[in-house]
Design a protein around this motif. Structure first.
Motif, PDB file in Angstrom:
ATOM      1  N   GLY A 151       0.800  -1.207   0.000  1.00  0.00           N
ATOM      2  CA  GLY A 151       0.000   0.000   0.000  1.00  0.00           C
ATOM      3  C   GLY A 151       0.832   1.257   0.000  1.00  0.00           C
ATOM      4  N   ASN A 152       0.304   2.276   0.638  1.00  0.00           N
ATOM      5  CA  ASN A 152       0.871   3.613   0.527  1.00  0.00           C
ATOM      6  C   ASN A 152       1.811   3.963   1.673  1.00  0.00           C
ATOM      7  N   ILE A 153       2.758   4.831   1.380  1.00  0.00           N
ATOM      8  CA  ILE A 153       3.599   5.445   2.402  1.00  0.00           C
ATOM      9  C   ILE A 153       3.358   6.949   2.337  1.00  0.00           C
ATOM     10  N   GLU A 154       3.520   7.602   3.451  1.00  0.00           N
ATOM     11  CA  GLU A 154       3.348   9.055   3.498  1.00  0.00           C
ATOM     12  C   GLU A 154       4.689   9.722   3.213  1.00  0.00           C
ATOM     13  N   ALA A 155       4.651  10.782   2.440  1.00  0.00           N
ATOM     14  CA  ALA A 155       5.863  11.525   2.115  1.00  0.00           C
ATOM     15  C   ALA A 155       5.595  13.019   2.276  1.00  0.00           C
ATOM     16  N   THR A 156       6.618  13.724   2.722  1.00  0.00           N
ATOM     17  CA  THR A 156       6.584  15.182   2.786  1.00  0.00           C
ATOM     18  C   THR A 156       7.850  15.687   2.108  1.00  0.00           C
ATOM     19  N   PHE A 157       7.935  16.983   1.940  1.00  0.00           N
ATOM     20  CA  PHE A 157       9.136  17.583   1.374  1.00  0.00           C
ATOM     21  C   PHE A 157       9.680  18.575   2.390  1.00  0.00           C
ATOM     22  N   LYS A 158      10.976  18.505   2.617  1.00  0.00           N
ATOM     23  CA  LYS A 158      11.623  19.347   3.620  1.00  0.00           C
ATOM     24  C   LYS A 158      11.280  20.822   3.396  1.00  0.00           C
ATOM     25  N   GLY A 159      10.749  21.462   4.452  1.00  0.00           N
ATOM     26  CA  GLY A 159      10.431  22.882   4.396  1.00  0.00           C
ATOM     27  C   GLY A 159       9.139  23.224   3.673  1.00  0.00           C
ATOM     28  N   LYS A 160       8.370  22.214   3.258  1.00  0.00           N
ATOM     29  CA  LYS A 160       7.123  22.439   2.514  1.00  0.00           C
ATOM     30  C   LYS A 160       5.950  21.859   3.308  1.00  0.00           C
ATOM     31  N   LEU A 161       4.763  22.372   3.050  1.00  0.00           N
ATOM     32  CA  LEU A 161       3.563  21.886   3.733  1.00  0.00           C
ATOM     33  C   LEU A 161       2.930  20.681   3.032  1.00  0.00           C
ATOM     34  N   ALA A 162       3.257  20.459   1.780  1.00  0.00           N
ATOM     35  CA  ALA A 162       2.628  19.411   0.983  1.00  0.00           C
ATOM     36  C   ALA A 162       2.896  18.023   1.544  1.00  0.00           C
ATOM     37  N   LYS A 163       1.865  17.185   1.467  1.00  0.00           N
ATOM     38  CA  LYS A 163       1.985  15.784   1.857  1.00  0.00           C
ATOM     39  C   LYS A 163       1.484  14.927   0.705  1.00  0.00           C
ATOM     40  N   LEU A 164       2.124  13.779   0.552  1.00  0.00           N
ATOM     41  CA  LEU A 164       1.745  12.845  -0.511  1.00  0.00           C
ATOM     42  C   LEU A 164       1.547  11.459   0.063  1.00  0.00           C
ATOM     43  N   SER A 165       0.570  10.758  -0.459  1.00  0.00           N
ATOM     44  CA  SER A 165       0.382   9.346  -0.171  1.00  0.00           C
ATOM     45  C   SER A 165       0.857   8.599  -1.413  1.00  0.00           C
ATOM     46  N   LEU A 166       1.914   7.800  -1.263  1.00  0.00           N
ATOM     47  CA  LEU A 166       2.560   7.185  -2.419  1.00  0.00           C
ATOM     48  C   LEU A 166       2.467   5.667  -2.396  1.00  0.00           C
ATOM     49  N   ILE A 167       2.092   5.104  -3.526  1.00  0.00           N
ATOM     50  CA  ILE A 167       2.160   3.655  -3.721  1.00  0.00           C
ATOM     51  C   ILE A 167       3.613   3.340  -4.052  1.00  0.00           C
ATOM     52  N   VAL A 168       4.167   2.314  -3.422  1.00  0.00           N
ATOM     53  CA  VAL A 168       5.560   1.924  -3.659  1.00  0.00           C
ATOM     54  C   VAL A 168       5.619   0.939  -4.822  1.00  0.00           C
ATOM     55  N   ALA A 169       6.442   1.263  -5.814  1.00  0.00           N
ATOM     56  CA  ALA A 169       6.716   0.366  -6.943  1.00  0.00           C
ATOM     57  C   ALA A 169       8.220   0.096  -6.942  1.00  0.00           C
ATOM     58  N   ASN A 170       8.597  -1.056  -6.392  1.00  0.00           N
ATOM     59  CA  ASN A 170      10.031  -1.346  -6.278  1.00  0.00           C
ATOM     60  C   ASN A 170      10.396  -2.735  -6.798  1.00  0.00           C
ATOM     61  N   THR A 171       9.507  -3.333  -7.560  1.00  0.00           N
ATOM     62  CA  THR A 171       9.827  -4.587  -8.235  1.00  0.00           C
ATOM     63  C   THR A 171       9.737  -4.329  -9.736  1.00  0.00           C
ATOM     64  N   ASN A 172      10.363  -5.184 -10.536  1.00  0.00           N
ATOM     65  CA  ASN A 172      10.284  -5.001 -11.991  1.00  0.00           C
ATOM     66  C   ASN A 172       8.834  -4.971 -12.449  1.00  0.00           C
ATOM     67  N   GLU A 173       8.017  -5.857 -11.892  1.00  0.00           N
ATOM     68  CA  GLU A 173       6.606  -5.935 -12.283  1.00  0.00           C
ATOM     69  C   GLU A 173       5.847  -4.657 -11.918  1.00  0.00           C
ATOM     70  N   SER A 174       6.012  -4.190 -10.690  1.00  0.00           N
ATOM     71  CA  SER A 174       5.267  -2.999 -10.265  1.00  0.00           C
ATOM     72  C   SER A 174       5.765  -1.739 -10.971  1.00  0.00           C
ATOM     73  N   ARG A 175       7.069  -1.660 -11.216  1.00  0.00           N
ATOM     74  CA  ARG A 175       7.589  -0.497 -11.949  1.00  0.00           C
ATOM     75  C   ARG A 175       7.114  -0.506 -13.397  1.00  0.00           C
ATOM     76  N   SER A 176       7.043  -1.690 -14.015  1.00  0.00           N
ATOM     77  CA  SER A 176       6.582  -1.783 -15.403  1.00  0.00           C
ATOM     78  C   SER A 176       5.118  -1.387 -15.534  1.00  0.00           C
ATOM     79  N   LYS A 177       4.296  -1.800 -14.595  1.00  0.00           N
ATOM     80  CA  LYS A 177       2.863  -1.484 -14.649  1.00  0.00           C
ATOM     81  C   LYS A 177       2.617  -0.023 -14.290  1.00  0.00           C
ATOM     82  N   GLY A 178       3.313   0.479 -13.275  1.00  0.00           N
ATOM     83  CA  GLY A 178       3.140   1.872 -12.866  1.00  0.00           C
ATOM     84  C   GLY A 178       1.686   2.226 -12.644  1.00  0.00           C
TER      85      GLY A 178
END
Length: 147
Positions: free
Chosen positions: A31-58
């Motif tokens: 599922g998702n991981i939470e991400a922020t950017f240093k010094g910024k208010l924005a937050k993102l919920s990100l799906i992790v694609a770290n296998t060949n299959e998941s990166r290919s499908k995107g």
């Protein structure tokens, strides 16, 4: 005093290394991981694609992407990376990131395009979000993601 500072820096480095390792070792289905950017208010919920299959499908075949959501692609090695929009109908922006999470460059992608959009520098990760998200949230080259 120097010894105490070195110990603290070491502990912080180990924590960052372990958290990045956890993300790299996790699989697409977690599922998702939470991400922020240093010094910024924005937050993102990100799906992790770290296998060949998941990166290919995107984000192929998805009809929409929720606000403040995206996908993080993590490769095993830093090198020139390329993305395309085959079978992807959502207008996206992609940020290529260094191993330490710094934004190297950002590109707007064209839906369904099979043209490869490649990083000009060695990238370890990429984040795809709805087109314009980075500019709307004032995130640009040099900003650092916190995972």
């Amino acid at each position: 005093l120097d010894h105490q500072i070195m110990k603290k820096l070491f502990r912080v480095s180990v924590k960052k290394f372990l958290s990045l390792s956890l993300i790299i070792l996790s699989t697409y289905s977690y599922g998702n991981i939470e991400a922020t950017f240093k010094g910024k208010l924005a937050k993102l919920s990100l799906i992790v694609a770290n296998t060949n299959e998941s990166r290919s499908k995107g984000l192929m075949f998805q009809e929409s992407l929720e606000k403040n959501h995206g996908m993080i692609f993590i490769w095993p090695l830093s090198k020139k990376q390329c993305m395309w929009m085959k079978n992807t109908s959502i207008p996206l922006s992609v940020a290529y990131l260094s191993t330490d999470g710094r934004v190297l460059e950002i590109y707007d992608m064209v839906p369904f395009s099979e043209e490869s959009i490649c990083s000009s520098k060695k990238a370890r990760m990429a984040v795809e979000v709805n087109q314009g998200w980075f500019s709307k949230n004032q995130i640009s080259k040099g900003d650092k993601i916190n995972l």
